[in-house]
Design an enzyme around this catalytic site. Sequence first.
Site, mmCIF file in Angstrom:
data_model
loop_
_atom_site.group_PDB
_atom_site.id
_atom_site.type_symbol
_atom_site.label_atom_id
_atom_site.label_comp_id
_atom_site.label_asym_id
_atom_site.label_seq_id
_atom_site.Cartn_x
_atom_site.Cartn_y
_atom_site.Cartn_z
ATOM 1 N N HIS A 415 134.712 90.290 72.275
ATOM 2 C CA HIS A 415 133.769 90.545 73.374
ATOM 3 C C HIS A 415 132.406 89.905 73.099
ATOM 4 O O HIS A 415 131.861 89.177 73.936
ATOM 5 C CB HIS A 415 133.619 92.064 73.543
ATOM 6 C CG HIS A 415 132.693 92.493 74.618
ATOM 7 N ND1 HIS A 415 133.119 92.939 75.845
ATOM 8 C CD2 HIS A 415 131.333 92.566 74.664
ATOM 9 C CE1 HIS A 415 132.076 93.257 76.595
ATOM 10 N NE2 HIS A 415 130.988 93.042 75.894
ATOM 11 N N GLU A 416 131.875 90.184 71.915
ATOM 12 C CA GLU A 416 130.535 89.676 71.593
ATOM 13 C C GLU A 416 130.521 88.157 71.468
ATOM 14 O O GLU A 416 129.536 87.507 71.816
ATOM 15 C CB GLU A 416 130.013 90.329 70.311
ATOM 16 C CG GLU A 416 129.835 91.837 70.396
ATOM 17 C CD GLU A 416 128.943 92.277 71.545
ATOM 18 O OE1 GLU A 416 128.061 91.509 71.968
ATOM 19 O OE2 GLU A 416 129.147 93.406 72.032
ATOM 20 N N HIS A 419 129.804 86.624 74.758
ATOM 21 C CA HIS A 419 128.362 86.530 75.011
ATOM 22 C C HIS A 419 127.753 85.355 74.255
ATOM 23 O O HIS A 419 126.938 84.593 74.796
ATOM 24 C CB HIS A 419 127.660 87.817 74.566
ATOM 25 C CG HIS A 419 127.913 88.997 75.441
ATOM 26 N ND1 HIS A 419 127.787 88.958 76.802
ATOM 27 C CD2 HIS A 419 128.275 90.272 75.125
ATOM 28 C CE1 HIS A 419 128.056 90.156 77.301
ATOM 29 N NE2 HIS A 419 128.357 90.963 76.307
ATOM 30 N N HIS A 422 128.659 82.062 75.790
ATOM 31 C CA HIS A 422 127.923 81.895 77.054
ATOM 32 C C HIS A 422 126.516 81.383 76.764
ATOM 33 O O HIS A 422 126.042 80.408 77.365
ATOM 34 C CB HIS A 422 127.878 83.227 77.806
ATOM 35 C CG HIS A 422 127.481 83.103 79.239
ATOM 36 N ND1 HIS A 422 127.591 84.151 80.138
ATOM 37 C CD2 HIS A 422 126.959 82.069 79.957
ATOM 38 C CE1 HIS A 422 127.186 83.745 81.330
ATOM 39 N NE2 HIS A 422 126.773 82.501 81.238
#
Length: 640
Positions: A415-416, A419, A422
């Site tokens: 998940h991280e 980020h 991105h």
Amino acid sequence: MKYFSALIAALFFLSSSHAETDSPAIESTITESTVSETSSVWDLNDLYPDTASWDKDRNDIAARITTLRECKGKLGSSADMLAQCLSDINNAYKDLLLLYVYAYLARDTDLGNSEYLERASIAQMLLTQMGEATSFVNPELIAIGEEKLNEFLAQTDKLNDYDYYIKKTLHLAPFTLSNDEERILAATFDTMQTPSSVYDVLTNAEMPMPTVTLSDGTDVVLTPSGYSQYRAVDNRDDRKLVFDQFWETYQNYRQTLGLTLEGQVKNDVLMARLRGYDSALQRAQAEDNIPEAVYHALVDTVNEHLDSLHRLVTLRQRVLGIDESHYYDIYPAVVPLERTYTLEETKALTISALQPLGPNYINTFTEAVNQNWMHVYPSPGKRSGAYVMGAAYDVHPYMLLNYDNTLESVSTFVHEWGHAMHSLLANRNQPFSKSDYATFIAEIASTANEVLLFEYLRNNAKTDEERLHYLFKELNQLRGTFFRQTQFAEFELAIHEHVERGGALSGDKLNSIYGDLLKRYFGHDLGVMTIDEAYTVEWAYVPHFYRNFYVYQYATSISAAYYLMDRVLNDGEEAQQQYLDILRAGGSDYPYEILRRAGVDMASHEVYLAVIRRMNRLMDEAEQILDKQPSKPVEVTKTP
């Protein structure tokens, strides 16, 4: 150049991954040579070689902030002057974020270190000062006017990096006040945080949390973290005890907590009225130009398909072997499996799972994950949770984890890194002024990574039990993110509209509003799940309600991620590139428009239906496996 409350919210992203149990081994298609052993502690020397350099920059930036005021009254004198002033502000802001990132990363590794805390406080103060020093910019640009600004843009390419900022400022012209009024509002930022600050202190430090004795004789203190842990225990009587005692404590403080939340809502409503918005929701969506139809499309679609949530509750009830579902039954893992993952195994697994995103993405990720950008393991004084801070534009993203070798940690890691990727792709493809992507799309990359992770795990499961584990893992995350966050969004809209109509928000009123929603979402009146009145104070446990219509953006991001990954997995390279274009776009346009260009209309019910369809497919698969297994003895609910 932007509201600094929005800046602070955007600097890091807390993990929304809530995986609950471990999982068995899976084979990776990546060789050991693909990943390398790296340090588990980040290297802050990439930001500053030593604290003396930080101190020097702090003094330099403080002086630069003061000189920025010299641009006041000069922005409209010429295109070159406007470009120079915006460049000076932009560069000072960029350098200040470097200062900020260093201070806060250091602080979060040791929250008891007074030197680290002092630096973080200084960085925060400088951000507030910069907000005040540049508060004249937006009103002055609006006074210059669209016609003249367009002439300036045509005269020099020095303004190219600021064209979107200028467009956003003009869009907000009807809601921007005079120079003096904007300066006053900027100076109130800290004061307006009082309800949130009081809430944090009360719930984390001053409320006496209960101690309960579990069925095995263990005494546990139900702090918020203790509640999160023990609400998922296997013993049903223990779960009920944890729920009853924890929520009784919040009920005892519901009137005080009602006042803090009412204070926050009144702040939101007041700021909307001062700026001339029709509602607090309109103000919350205005900066990113998000159509109000997006909010209503999300809420309406979810309400039309609550039967899918009810189906999940019933399916969990079947696997848990209970005769009826209560609210304290939503957290335990229904198919627990044990497996641990080393950090290097997790890197390899992630590379395998993300293959559908293409070789360029994989190469970039593989290079990045082998750098010293992460602070991986728990340590004394370290902040809990996980986040990515990608605001150090000229350096790289940093990631804080509290990795414990479980599947939950694997999910959080994936998940991280969504980020982080991105931020990395946005920073590499956009100038600093257009790199900071909006909250509205901030959870897309992280959720997309998780979708691909569970797709890979499920496809490579060796047994039905293992596959069931991954199926329920993803289904529970959909309940906790898509449905729960939409329920929160509906509640948040209801309490703001209540205050806008002149109503008050006592603890009892909030219990009533939240309780009605909770019962409707979980089918209380339909006999799907029983919601005890004591648990209707759950609103008081959610800190996101102090962030002005923030929570719905989790649900919209998650919906976009599922919609996009469905296309990537089925449509190939064109869909893959459209997805990556979203990440590369950063903050170069309104987030709604960035998504529309990629074929995702967030005002359309179709995007949200993609989540519903996937959820039903996962439940179909789970039921097919369960139908092959012997029935489980049913545990009868005890009557109090």
